[in-house]
Design an enzyme around this catalytic site. Structure first.
Site, PDB file in Angstrom:
ATOM      1  N   ASP A 154      -4.206  -4.359   1.321  1.00 28.30           N
ATOM      2  CA  ASP A 154      -3.093  -4.584   1.983  1.00 28.30           C
ATOM      3  C   ASP A 154      -3.319  -4.881   3.373  1.00 28.30           C
ATOM      4  OD1 ASP A 154      -0.498  -4.484   2.703  1.00 28.30           O
ATOM      5  OD2 ASP A 154       0.167  -2.782   2.207  1.00 28.30           O
ATOM      6  N   ASP A 213      -2.615   2.722   0.267  1.00 31.67           N
ATOM      7  CA  ASP A 213      -2.277   4.059   0.547  1.00 31.67           C
ATOM      8  C   ASP A 213      -0.977   4.339   0.378  1.00 31.67           C
ATOM      9  OD1 ASP A 213      -0.831   2.318   2.252  1.00 31.67           O
ATOM     10  OD2 ASP A 213      -1.737   2.818   4.160  1.00 31.67           O
ATOM     11  N   ASP A 254       1.335   0.729  -4.007  1.00 32.53           N
ATOM     12  CA  ASP A 254      -0.085   0.224  -4.327  1.00 32.53           C
ATOM     13  C   ASP A 254      -0.494   0.735  -5.735  1.00 32.53           C
ATOM     14  OD1 ASP A 254      -0.101  -1.358  -2.038  1.00 32.53           O
ATOM     15  OD2 ASP A 254      -0.623   0.633  -1.131  1.00 32.53           O
TER      16      ASP A 254
END
Length: 976
Positions: free
Chosen positions: A495, A731, A735
């Site tokens: 990301d 995080d 995800d």
């Protein structure tokens, strides 16, 4: 279902079951009168504001009117966490207020001077990353309140417990044990959600076993480490051979292999225990915690200390640790780890939250319904809530070697004993003690030679040492073999936020759109939205730093931010609905002018959000159709200073980087381009894509924007389908699905608790730039284990082939256990240990087993040819016979010298190309081998003549060329 119930004189106004006007009246009054009555439990403990209830009552079946009343009471409750007061009567019977006992945790309150509609943010009240996660690794917790308006984040502090925090809650002198209890006979309470259980009840619950402690099922215990290192198949076989040799009176030198095996076991146990202690210490830092309300105060405790009927707080990103019933608030829960369905489930007051799922949006206060083994997730046969083991090629290859070698060793060993018995014991005679000595000694040499015991020790030793090295770099390894998987990664999905950028966002610009008029300022509108939604992600914090928090507008309907919707919305009384989020998701028709503004800022690497308004209200979960833009918010996300070097390293090491984000793809592409991501200009927005469209785009593009959690998982799955090994860093809760789908998942310690729980690796320093160190550590382990394993299997290959040859010739096996000592110790054991720990940054190529076989077979063939050359020499040039021995002692000496020197040639080949480390190692091996042969005459060495020496030297030198040629042939075949 029956249970104990107690009568109580508690007034109705203090009961959480009160509904209608009385409930609203009770909530609107000062909390001064809360808790003036107490209920006595069976054991004498007092419970403030708790009324016994029957377990059989199904709280999930509350009426709609009851829910509405409870919601109204919740709306009137204060948002800030304030210190509750209790009534106390003085000697004259006059009630006076007494502050509750101070909390040992940091208390967040609102400033009394800011009771107005807008809380303007000053420098000392700036909410930033230090406020949100300041105590993650900070054990110096102050009791002073932090100035600033509290925005309903219930895990604003202490989301992860320090080592000292956990140790501080352990009971001295007592070892925690899981108790089997029957919850149906437990006395139940419905404590006030704002007060919770009293300390006395909590203590009683723990003593009775009504806590959430469950014995860990993951990781090795100290006992299992001892058992798994001592009682392996090959160790047991070795002990049997040793017992047989002792029984027939074999010499001490023939039992020297026991010393080596014992040393292997001791080293293995020591290293695993050392590694376990380090991992356990680091695990405390990222241990899951729970926010509970007890005695009117919020505190952070380990999840194992949660007790039955506790009042517990959950917010976005928290994993649900125990089955609970929602009593206040609303949230969306992802139950994919339990059901396989990734669609978020809406939860309101009265609904059940199941342990193992996690909050994907919103925040709630819940009452614990089940604890420990009674939780739903504990009844499942597969604990999917934690994490799934990586598919380790190294682990599977080692298991395959054991399965293949085991029957060979047993069958050949039995045939060797039978053949030796026939050759040594005359027909019709009974074997004497001396005969059995010869039979067992010859067979033992064959069996011990076939056991590659050091190979398995070296594998676990190298992995354990790698875990310790990573631990020193603040990387928590949650599975030993995930190091190997990350080393094999050729596609890294990450990301943008928190990896390429440092996550410290700030509002760069505010572009107001003409046409919207309101009596409230933009700061009041956005501040009121932040207060109502309670969002505490990085974007919300950036907005809070710019606009502050406000209560100027009264919310009547709230839809918190979620990764699926990519927006948040709030309906305010008399003001309609405001929506804040990604422009593509907020506005149905963006318009040419606004689209140009968005694209221009996105092209410069800025994140653009839009605030829109509608006069209509939120109905259920449906947003108003008519939406008018109010302003554009341009947010800057700072790029990490060392991100460029990190991306460059992955590029140079043939690891493709793909950026998957929920942001505008143009923004993500520009940021990726700045840090050097290859093909960053190949970007696409997945908004509105079907599953088939996502699958087709997965391997065509580098940057993916506007991605939902399901699409992230589908992208990872599609990339894996093209025979790639994929790592996923994350995080947040968005995800998690992709992390579980990947071959190796990496989480940031400061991220969502649920993300840490499902990951294989946790970066405790939250530094993405440490990823190359982890990859290089994995390469070191895999490459070095391949080289070292080839040496062990070379000896195994030689022993198996020689055993088959001599069985076919009906001849005794020529090599005893002591004859292999120079090869096992000086050529394989000691050098392999140092080779396994050397630096090795080479890219892993090919399959582990095929690589090992292609290296082991040439050396094994060279050893077999060397031994058989000496055997043929004895046939053509008969050596002097040795009494009481099947073979001449000079022949045994020639075989031992040949095996040792050929093994040295193979080691020489393994060390190529030479560097300073390998050169010193090779010279050391030569010196140690000569010394070993000199001081160990009992291994079968006897002085040989010039002709025999010349013949041995010729065979040894030719073995180098044999090994080289066979290695090239097998490499060209590329065994699979």
């Amino acid at each position: 279902m029956t249970e104990k119930t107690k009568k109580t004189n508690t007034p109705k106004t203090s009961s959480p079951k009160t509904t209608g006007k009385s409930a609203r009246s009770a909530e609107s009054k000062s909390t001064d009168n809360v808790g003036d009555k107490q209920t006595r439990t069976g054991d004498g403990a007092s419970v403030k504001n708790a009324t016994p209830r029957t377990v059989a009552r199904n709280t999930a079946n509350r009426t709609a009117a009851g829910r509405a009343d409870e919601a109204a009471a919740t709306a009137d409750a204060p948002l800030a966490m304030t210190m509750p007061e209790t009534d106390e009567q003085d000697g004259n019977g006059v009630s006076k207020k007494k502050p509750a006992k101070k909390s040992t945790t940091r208390i967040i309150t609102k400033d009394a001077e800011y009771e107005g509609s807008l809380r303007a943010y000053s420098g000392n009240a700036k909410i930033d990353q230090s406020v949100i996660d300041g105590s993650v690794f900070d054990d110096d917790v102050t009791e002073e309140p932090i100035s600033g308006y509290y925005h309903k984040s219930m895990t604003i502090d202490d989301t992860m417990l320090s080592h000292e925090a956990v140790d501080g809650r352990r009971r001295p002198g007592k070892r925690r044990k899981q108790k089997t209890v029957d919850l149906t006979v437990a006395e139940r309470y419905e404590p006030d959600p704002g007060v919770g259980l009293s300390s006395e009840v909590v203590e009683a619950r723990i003593e009775q076993g009504y806590d959430n402690f469950v014995k860990k099922k993951s990781g090795k215990s100290y006992l299992s480490i001892f058992i798994q290192n001592i009682f392996t198949f090959f160790n047991i076989l070795t002990f049997i051979v040793a017992a047989a040799l002792i029984a027939v009176g074999a010499g001490a030198t023939q039992l020297f292999f026991i010393v080596i095996i014992t040393a292997n076991i001791v080293i293995g146990i020591f290293q695993e225990i050392r590694s376990k202690m380090k991992i356990d210490k680091l695990s405390l830092v990222s241990a899951p915690s729970a926010v509970v309300i007890r005695d009117g105060e919020r505190s952070v405790i380990p999840t194992s200390d949660v007790v039955l009927d506790d009042i517990i707080c959950f917010e976005m990103g928290k994993q649900i640790c125990t089955d609970s019933i929602v009593v206040r608030g609303e949230c969306e829960v992802n139950e994919s780890m339990l059901t396989g369905e990734s669609e978020p489930v809406k939860k309101r007051a009265g609904d059940m939250l199941y342990s193992g799922s996690f909050i994907s949006s919103g925040s709630v206060i819940a009452r614990v319904e089940k604890v420990g083994a009674a939780n739903y997730v504990e009844t499942l046969t597969s604990h999917a809530k934690k994490y799934k083991k990586p598919k380790s090629e190294l682990m599977n290859s080692i298991k395959l070697v054991i399965k293949v070698l085991s029957p060979f060793i047993i069958a050949i060993g039995a045939l060797m004993v039978w053949t030796n018995y026939r050759n040594i014991v005359p027909d019709g005679m009974t074997a004497t003690y001396k005969n059995w000595n010869e039979i067992v000694t010859s067979a033992a040499g064959s069996v011990i030679g076939m056991i590659p015991s050091g190979m398995f020790l070296l594998t676990s030793l190298a992995l354990a040492a790698s875990v310790l090295r990573l631990a020193r770099k603040q990387t928590l390894v949650q599975d030993l073999y995930c190091i190997e998987m990350l080393a094999r990664v050729d596609v890294l999905c990450l990301d943008k936020t928190g990896t390429i950028t440092d996550g410290s966002m700030e509002v760069n610009n505010v572009i107001e759109i003409k046409g919207f008029e309101s009596e409230h300022s933009l700061a009041e509108i956005i501040g009121s939205m932040l207060t109502a939604t309670g969002d505490n992600n990085q974007t919300a914090l950036a907005l809070a730093n710019k606009f502050g928090y406000s209560k100027a507008l009264n919310p009547t309907g709230v839809l918190p931010f979620s990764s699926q919707r990519k927006l948040s919305a709030v309906t305010f009384e008399g003001e309609g609905t405001f929506m804040l989020g990604a422009p593509e998701f907020v506005l149905k028709d963006i318009g040419v002018r606004i689209e140009k503004l968005i694209n221009d800022n996105a092209a410069n690497g800025f994140r653009v959000m839009v605030l829109a308004h509608s006069p209509a209200e939120i109905v259920g979960e449906k947003l108003p159709a008519v939406r008018r833009p109010v302003c554009l918010l341009v947010i800057e996300d700072h790029i990490r200073e060392d991100a460029i070097e990190t991306i460059k390293w992955f590029k140079e090491n043939n690891v493709a980087v793909k950026v998957i984000s929920g942001d505008n793809p143009m923004t993500v592409s520009e940021v990726a381009r700045r840090v050097g991501v290859e093909n960053a200009e190949l970007y696409v927005s997945l908004e509105g894509f079907s599953d088939q469209d996502v699958i087709e785009a997965a391997n065509k593009y580098t940057v993916f924007g506007r991605v939902t959690p399901d699409q992230k998982r589908l992208l990872v799955r599609s990339i894996k389908a093209k025979d790639h090994t994929v790592a996923m860093t994350g995080d947040g809760v968005n995800d998690i699905l992709a992390m579980r789908e990947s071959d190796c998942s990496v989480a940031m310690a400061s991220g969502a608790e649920a993300a840490r729980n499902v990951s294989h690796l946790v970066l405790l320093n939250n530094d993405f730039t440490s990823m190359p160190d982890v990859v290089m550590e994995g390469r070191r382990v895999v490459n070095n284990i391949q080289a070292s394993s080839a040496m062990f299997l070379m000896k195994t290959f030689m022993s198996i082939v020689l055993s088959i040859i001599f069985l076919a010739m009906q001849q005794p096996y020529p090599l005893a256990t002591n004859n292999l000592m120079p090869l096992e110790t000086c050529i394989i054991g000691i050098p392999s240990f140092f080779l396994a720990l050397q630096a090795n940054k080479n890219i892993i190529r090919g399959k582990f087993l095929s690589n090992v076989v292609s290296r082991a077979v040439p050396g094994g063939v060279a050893l077999v040819l060397g031994v058989m050359s000496m055997y043929m020499y004895n046939i053509f040039i008969e050596l002097p016979a040795t009494p009481d021995s099947a073979y001449p002692s000079q022949l045994i000496s020639m075989m031992v010298i040949t095996i040792t020197c050929v093994g040295m040639m193979v080691l020489f080949r393994q060390c190529e190309p030479f560097n300073a480390f390998r050169t010193v190692l090779m010279l050391g091996v030569v010196a140690v081998t000569i010394l070993f042969l000199y001081i160990m005459p009992s291994i079968g060495l006897e002085k040989i003549g010039f002709t025999q020496t010349w013949f041995v030297a010729t065979v040894v030198l030719s073995s180098y060329f044999i090994v080289t040629i066979l290695t090239k042939i097998l490499s060209s075949i590329k065994l699979k």
